[in-house]
Write an enzyme that holds these catalytic residues in place. Structure first.
Site, PDB file in Angstrom:
ATOM      1  N   GLU A 329      49.699  82.033  64.090  1.00 51.40           N
ATOM      2  CA  GLU A 329      49.441  81.227  62.825  1.00 51.40           C
ATOM      3  C   GLU A 329      49.986  79.946  62.861  1.00 51.40           C
ATOM      4  O   GLU A 329      50.313  79.291  61.694  1.00 51.40           O
ATOM      5  CB  GLU A 329      49.719  81.884  61.613  1.00 51.40           C
ATOM      6  CG  GLU A 329      48.749  83.169  61.413  1.00 51.40           C
ATOM      7  CD  GLU A 329      49.143  83.970  60.078  1.00 51.40           C
ATOM      8  OE1 GLU A 329      48.064  84.400  59.577  1.00 51.40           O
ATOM      9  OE2 GLU A 329      50.475  83.855  59.725  1.00 51.40           O
ATOM     10  N   CYS A 347      46.829  77.707  53.670  1.00 48.53           N
ATOM     11  CA  CYS A 347      48.124  77.583  53.365  1.00 48.53           C
ATOM     12  C   CYS A 347      48.986  76.436  54.199  1.00 48.53           C
ATOM     13  O   CYS A 347      49.962  75.867  53.550  1.00 48.53           O
ATOM     14  CB  CYS A 347      49.208  78.937  53.499  1.00 48.53           C
ATOM     15  SG  CYS A 347      48.875  80.152  52.195  1.00 48.53           S
ATOM     16  N   CYS A 413      47.628  85.470  50.766  1.00 50.05           N
ATOM     17  CA  CYS A 413      48.668  84.195  50.355  1.00 50.05           C
ATOM     18  C   CYS A 413      47.581  83.041  50.148  1.00 50.05           C
ATOM     19  O   CYS A 413      48.265  82.240  49.238  1.00 50.05           O
ATOM     20  CB  CYS A 413      49.583  83.851  51.559  1.00 50.05           C
ATOM     21  SG  CYS A 413      48.649  83.796  53.066  1.00 50.05           S
TER      22      CYS A 413
END
Length: 649
Positions: A329, A347, A413
């Protein structure tokens, strides 16, 4: 009960701070989006968190914290997760900002129910973590590297601060202040304290917010400790190695193999490259910038500035997203910016907005504000559908038509993260300093600020980013001399500035990309800005092989893309002409923003053979582009950011 004292001398070192979210009322472009979050997204987030079992995990009065439910297409399940407290914290934060925009007794009651559950769960010593109190008791503080314990605390703290600003209620703030005090008793340089830090940076940002809200220096000091301690090797041993051995594990038995993954490979002041997990990286750098601002700590600036340059010069997508790899990620190697497989987590773009905003705490600088705007309008905002109910986790720059927003995600998230950013956008528009106010972003708004010892109301009137005209009216409570710094966007080739009708030469007042206007300001003074907004073609560095022979389109802060719903199939068969002019056109379903329309070519092969000796034929066709952040809000289909373009002769 925490003692809420006034701010102390630690705050005096701070230069620029963002206003708290309750100081700014936002309309214009972001107004309808905040309205959607207040009326729809805030409830949606809580609905889905509770449906997943998060409240069951938190509330000691509820049985079965191991609940499992189907999600998405019913083919998978959500199970209890160690980071659920963070999702609840962010959802409460987003809902709190929604309450500031639009009071909602039912929403407030739902938050109070969750807060009460956390209050019942909290230990007498202040400890609060639903996973380690209800799922794995006895293991607290044993695996900071992997288990999000301090990360969860940080997001709950931020939710508590937001709810306090929105409602004036201190119960959640008191709960989290007690937890922060407990954490401060566990971690630190003292005898018997742990010299550890979270594998997922975040609590650093939260402690600064908590310190600002309460005026308590000890929270700022703890944030500084976590920043300073990261990557240190007291007695020649990395904290995560020692921690692993203490729980009977081999430190080398680590999935990601390197502590670059969590930016803990070396002390932060020695770091010079953006590495590892993208969100963790930007959160850490945000915390570093906060500490640098709050403590006037210039020793962090060389690392921050060099890392920033490494990201923006070699690793940033044109959309403001970063982190191309799904494996970690995060980051891989310089100029690795694939389009169809881009991870570019929502995010990460949100975190980049946080980081850029905090870099502006060191003073107005267009290098940071322009990137903040790029990430906000493109890489972050794409994560939220226009109706506020669906979300992107990863954000490719090319799709064959199979990539769509989620109703929910097994790791949820991103939904509350983008919601809390958009709903709190007012705090990113401005910066306050002792004798200066900075305007970083332009949006129709009214801000109640303070500088030079005087309260100043600033009203922005603008249709930005649809148009480049901005009018600012100042209403100081009495005449006062201070500096007003106005960002001059780097994408605008021509800027006009008028103060009370008098035209100023931008070059004569520009400093680091801001027009710095120092004068005795009086009620009714107004500034008019006009930013030229041509359609621009952006070209990638030749080292980004996948984008050669292609261009990305940008108008103002918005990056555009092609969608199949407007252009049919085979978007890679479309070619822009060198001198194609663009016109703006209204298109339904894209949030009132203009589409860009031009004439180009569509290539067609003469046969179905895979390879031939003849070049494809070119047929004139209309090409329509829409803002990247609104794609996948209409019918299914392909999407493409980097468009083939015939080279200029």
């Amino acid at each position: 009960m925490t003692n809420f004292s006034s701010a102390n001398s630690a705050h005096l070192a701070a230069k620029f701070r963002p206003p708290s979210v309750d100081q700014v009322r936002v309309g214009g472009f972001f107004g309808p989006r905040i309205e959607t979050i207040a009326t729809t997204t805030a409830h949606t987030l809580l609905d889905r968190c509770i449906a997943a079992g998060m409240l069951d995990q938190v509330d000691p009065d509820r049985p079965n914290p191991g609940l499992r439910i189907p999600f998405q297409n019913g083919n998978d399940t959500v199970s209890t997760q160690m980071f659920w407290d963070s999702d609840f914290g962010k959802s409460i934060e987003a809902a709190a900002y929604g309450l500031l925009h639009k009071p909602d007794a039912a929403l407030e009651a739902r938050i109070d129910e969750i807060v009460d559950a956390y209050g019942r769960l909290q230990d007498e010593n202040g400890y609060l973590n639903s996973w380690y109190q209800r799922i794995e008791p006895g293991k607290r503080w044993t695996n900071l590297r992997d288990c999000h314990e301090l990360y969860n605390a940080g997001h709950l703290m931020e939710g508590a601060v937001a709810y306090y600003h929105a409602t004036g209620k201190r119960r959640f703030l008191d709960i989290m202040a007690r937890y922060a005090d407990h954490i401060a008793s566990i971690f630190g340089p003292g005898d018997g304290q742990k010299r550890g830090y979270c594998g997922h940076p975040e609590i650093e940002l939260a402690l600064v917010k908590l310190g600002r809200a309460t005026g308590e220096r000890r929270y700022l000091d703890l944030a500084r400790f976590f920043v300073d301690e990261r990557g240190q090797r007291p007695n020649g041993q990395h904290y995560y190695d020692r921690e692993a051995r203490e729980r009977g594990r081999d430190p080398s038995d680590y999935h990601f193999a390197t502590y670059e993954y969590s930016q803990s490979h070396i002390p932060v002041r020695d770091q010079r490259h953006v590495v590892g997990h993208a969100v963790r990286a930007a959160y850490l750098y945000s915390g570093m910038a906060d500490v640098s601002t709050e403590f006037g700590d210039g020793s962090l600036k060389p690392a921050l500035e060099t890392i920033w340059g490494h990201l923006t010069d070699k690793n940033l997508y044109v959309t403001g997203g970063f982190g191309p790899s799904a494996h970690n990620e995060g980051l891989t190697f310089d100029y690795d910016l694939p389009n169809e497989t881009a991870y570019a987590e929502t995010c990460a773009a949100v975190a980049l907005v946080f980081w850029a905003s905090r870099m502006l705490g060191l003073g107005p600088d267009r290098a940071y504000a322009d990137v903040m705007e790029r990430a906000l309008y493109n890489g972050a905002l794409v994560g939220l559908s226009l109706d506020g109910t669906q979300f992107f986790y990863d954000n490719p720059l090319e799709s064959r038509g199979k990539h769509h927003r989620w109703t929910w995600h097994r790791c949820p998230c991103c939904p509350p993260n983008i919601a809390r950013l958009v709903a709190s956008i007012g705090t990113y528009l401005y910066g306050e300093a002792q004798d200066e106010i900075a305007v970083h972003l332009y949006c129709d708004s009214v801000a109640e600020l303070k500088t030079a010892g005087v309260a100043v109301r600033i009203r922005q009137e603008t249709a930005y980013p649809v148009e480049g005209s901005v009018r600012l009216t100042l209403e100081p409570e009495h005449a006062a001399e201070f500096t007003l710094s106005l960002r001059l966007p780097g994408w605008s080739p021509q800027v006009t500035i008028r103060v009370n009708g008098e035209v100023l030469d931008p070059a004569g007042v520009e400093e680091k990309g801001y027009a710095k206007l120092t004068r005795l300001w009086q009620a009714g003074d107004h500034i008019e800005l006009e930013f030229a907004m041509p359609v621009q073609r952006l070209y990638a560095n030749a080292k980004v092989g996948v984008d050669q022979g292609r261009v990305a389109l940008q108008r103002g802060p918005l990056v555009y893309c092609l969608e199949g719903v407007d252009n049919g199939e085979d978007l890679n068969a479309l070619v822009l002409q060198p001198q194609s002019g663009f016109r703006c056109e209204v298109v339904d379903g894209i949030g009132g923003l203009p589409a860009l329309v031009t004439t180009g070519w569509r290539e067609k092969s003469e046969s179905d053979h895979l390879y031939t000796l003849s070049a494809p034929q070119r047929v004139p066709t209309e090409i329509r582009a829409v803002p990247y952040h609104v794609w996948d809000n209409r019918d299914d289909g392909e999407m493409l950011v980097w468009i083939r373009a015939e080279a200029d002769q």
